[in-house]
Design a protein around this motif. Structure first.
Motif, PDB file in Angstrom:
ATOM      1  N   PRO A  30       0.801  -1.241   0.000  1.00  0.00           N
ATOM      2  CA  PRO A  30       0.000   0.000   0.000  1.00  0.00           C
ATOM      3  C   PRO A  30       0.823   1.276   0.000  1.00  0.00           C
ATOM      4  O   PRO A  30       0.300   2.337  -0.328  1.00  0.00           O
ATOM      5  CB  PRO A  30      -0.825  -0.121   1.293  1.00  0.00           C
ATOM      6  CG  PRO A  30      -0.072  -1.066   2.158  1.00  0.00           C
ATOM      7  CD  PRO A  30       0.598  -2.030   1.223  1.00  0.00           C
ATOM      8  N   LEU A  31       2.106   1.191   0.355  1.00  0.00           N
ATOM      9  CA  LEU A  31       2.936   2.397   0.388  1.00  0.00           C
ATOM     10  C   LEU A  31       3.907   2.463  -0.785  1.00  0.00           C
ATOM     11  O   LEU A  31       4.908   3.171  -0.725  1.00  0.00           O
ATOM     12  CB  LEU A  31       3.703   2.470   1.717  1.00  0.00           C
ATOM     13  CG  LEU A  31       2.831   2.652   2.956  1.00  0.00           C
ATOM     14  CD1 LEU A  31       3.672   2.615   4.223  1.00  0.00           C
ATOM     15  CD2 LEU A  31       2.056   3.959   2.891  1.00  0.00           C
ATOM     16  N   ASP A  32       3.618   1.718  -1.834  1.00  0.00           N
ATOM     17  CA  ASP A  32       4.410   1.853  -3.052  1.00  0.00           C
ATOM     18  C   ASP A  32       4.175   3.234  -3.663  1.00  0.00           C
ATOM     19  O   ASP A  32       3.210   3.918  -3.335  1.00  0.00           O
ATOM     20  CB  ASP A  32       4.016   0.778  -4.062  1.00  0.00           C
ATOM     21  CG  ASP A  32       4.749  -0.536  -3.794  1.00  0.00           C
ATOM     22  OD1 ASP A  32       5.515  -0.602  -2.822  1.00  0.00           O
ATOM     23  OD2 ASP A  32       4.530  -1.503  -4.555  1.00  0.00           O
ATOM     24  N   GLN A  33       5.090   3.635  -4.541  1.00  0.00           N
ATOM     25  CA  GLN A  33       4.925   4.955  -5.171  1.00  0.00           C
ATOM     26  C   GLN A  33       3.650   4.993  -6.013  1.00  0.00           C
ATOM     27  O   GLN A  33       3.228   3.961  -6.541  1.00  0.00           O
ATOM     28  CB  GLN A  33       6.150   5.276  -6.023  1.00  0.00           C
ATOM     29  CG  GLN A  33       6.401   4.383  -7.199  1.00  0.00           C
ATOM     30  CD  GLN A  33       7.591   4.872  -8.020  1.00  0.00           C
ATOM     31  OE1 GLN A  33       8.300   5.808  -7.690  1.00  0.00           O
ATOM     32  NE2 GLN A  33       7.827   4.211  -9.135  1.00  0.00           N
ATOM     33  N   PRO A  34       2.968   6.131  -6.099  1.00  0.00           N
ATOM     34  CA  PRO A  34       3.398   7.438  -5.573  1.00  0.00           C
ATOM     35  C   PRO A  34       2.955   7.713  -4.135  1.00  0.00           C
ATOM     36  O   PRO A  34       3.238   8.781  -3.603  1.00  0.00           O
ATOM     37  CB  PRO A  34       2.711   8.416  -6.526  1.00  0.00           C
ATOM     38  CG  PRO A  34       1.411   7.739  -6.851  1.00  0.00           C
ATOM     39  CD  PRO A  34       1.728   6.260  -6.928  1.00  0.00           C
TER      40      PRO A  34
END
Length: 508
Positions: A218-222
């Motif tokens: 869930p905290l992948d870019q962006p």
């Protein structure tokens, strides 16, 4: 484009291209297409710095800069900027060349164009100059309006998301990412001008809440770039509170962040926590700090231990609050454990007594000790109102629990008025008695000796530096010699038959 050369032939080709482009600056004799073809070929060669030395000299960088900012054809400028970006990534010394040649201000001016290619390329150039150069960021903010330019660019991206338009050009998202990276570095290094970026907060928050990653992380870019961008900004500024706690949904931003945290708790491994999850917790902490009372209460309900958590020792359930508590002692994520403890302490109104009540003495004691915060005397383990007697008893979790000392841990526990073990945070009526027979005095003595030796070995190997608590207890007279069963029987026999015992000794 001609075939790509290697080795010495490549070196000759690169040298010829640089000279060709430099001569064209003195006496323009190339058409736009010829100029762009030369830059395209140079870009390909520049992807590998081997045998491309002329490109990375000050003369080579100056040639590219003049083609990028001299006001020639837009296609030529963009091609030159692409070669420059590659050069600054591959060779660190070229970043200082860029600054020494005085083009950072021109990059700021070109960044003002409502053009995603320019936004991407100029943002990357400026971002790279924030590492290992003498660039004056304060001047870029004060004289060239860098804060206003980045704000305007991110406002455009936010408006595009609101419209529901899915960008067909991948450069749109790439440009947004570079703007966010530049924003983070500028606010990190130019702290005196952080307030100049406050108007950007509503746009970043809007982008964060409207963007979902399609991967399992869930905290992948962006998303990670939105989170990082908020870290250095003033979330307490009065004029952006409506964006953080909107009247129609004041808890919306906080809920979204906590939802990200909940999903991240199972999506990442211990070794990834410091980089991936710690910034998110930092932003959650900032949102909580300035939140209205109702939002604070809601956040605490979601992140502090609940009555369900207290059915067992805190930190052992599958809830988000248990995950937070478990990671306050995670040796593989030192940054994460620090920010979690800071957040939980904030949610306890920065009061040591409330903190211990909320998370239990076991989780609170280390943080309070490291921060040099006095532990409340009434909540210290083994304190039943008589400190000396508690010392003689040895203290500890078991002593505190058996003495009947309780703490009203968290709002949920207080409301229920159920006694709570102050060390573990568990409801006393949910505690289970130890299974198996009680240890004999000899077993207790052997266990104490084993712990003493283990502690001394850890100290000798440099793994820990704290004083051995067993040695300290002995030196303070908190341990006394206890006769074992054989000694007691022997002494009893001597008292009852002194003469017979004497005869036995004489025979031996």
């Amino acid at each position: 484009m001609t075939s790509i050369q290697q080795g010495p032939a490549k070196l000759a080709a690169v040298s010829g291209l640089v000279q060709k482009l430099r001569d064209d600056l003195k006496t323009p004799n190339l058409t736009t297409s010829e100029r762009d073809a030369a830059l395209e070929e140079l870009k390909v060669y520049g992807r590998d710095p081997r045998y491309a030395d002329p490109l990375f000299t000050k003369e080579g960088i100056d040639t590219l800069l003049q083609h990028a900012f001299s006001g020639g054809a837009d296609s030529t400028a963009k091609n030159a900027l692409r070669v420059l970006c590659n050069a600054l990534v591959l060779k660190e010394q070229t970043r200082q060349m860029f600054v020494e040649l005085g083009y950072e201000g021109k990059a700021c001016e070109r960044l003002k164009n409502d053009d995603r290619d320019d936004e991407f390329l100029c943002s990357r150039l400026l971002f790279l100059t924030t590492y290992g150069t003498t660039v004056d960021l304060n001047t870029l903010i004060e004289k060239h309006g860098l804060a206003e330019t980045i704000t305007k660019n991110l406002e455009r991206h936010a408006a595009l998301r609101v419209s529901g338009t899915v960008p067909s050009n991948p450069m749109v998202d790439m440009a947004m990412t570079e703007s966010l990276k530049l924003l983070f570095n500028i606010t990190h290094f130019a702290t005196a001008h952080t307030s100049a970026f406050t108007p950007i907060i509503p746009h970043v928050v809007q982008l964060l809440c409207q963007t979902e990653t399609t991967t399992s992380k869930p905290l992948d870019q962006p998303v990670n770039f939105f989170v990082n961008a908020l870290l250095n900004l003033d979330l307490g500024a009065a004029d952006i509170q409506d964006a953080l706690y909107p009247a129609d949904d004041p808890e919306g931003v906080a809920k979204h962040l906590i939802s990200l945290l909940s999903r991240s708790s199972t999506a990442y491994r211990d070794m990834e926590y410091d980089v991936a999850v710690t910034p998110l917790l930092g932003v959650i902490r900032g949102i909580h700090e300035y939140a209205p009372a109702a939002v604070k209460a809601s956040m605490r309900t979601q992140l502090l231990p609940t009555e369900q958590d207290r059915a067992e020792v805190l930190g052992r359930s599958a809830s988000l609050s248990s995950w937070l508590l478990k990671n306050t002692t995670n040796p593989l994520a030192p940054k994460l454990r620090e920010v979690i403890s800071d957040l939980l302490y904030d949610m306890s109104d920065r009061d040591a007594t409330t903190f211990v009540e909320n998370v239990g003495y076991g989780f609170a004691s280390g943080y309070l000790f490291n921060k040099n915060i006095p532990i409340p005397a009434s909540l210290a383990p083994g304190n039943d109102g008589d400190g000396d007697e508690a010392d003689r008893s040895g203290g500890g979790a078991a002593a505190a629990a058996s003495s009947g000392t309780v703490a009203s841990a968290s709002a949920s526990a207080s409301a229920s008025s159920r006694p709570v073990n102050p060390i573990t945070g568990q409801f006393l009526d949910k505690e289970r008695e130890p299974e198996g027979p009680e240890m004999t005095e000899e077993e207790k003595e052997r266990e104490a000796e084993r712990l003493f030796v283990l502690f001394e070995r850890l100290r000798a190997n440099g793994i820990i530096s704290a004083e051995n608590p067993l040695r300290t207890a002995v030196e303070q007279g908190r341990f006394e010699e206890i006769d074992n069963d054989d000694d007691k029987k022997k002494k009893k026999k001597e008292d009852a038959n002194p003469d017979e015992e004497g005869d036995v000794k004489a025979k031996n």
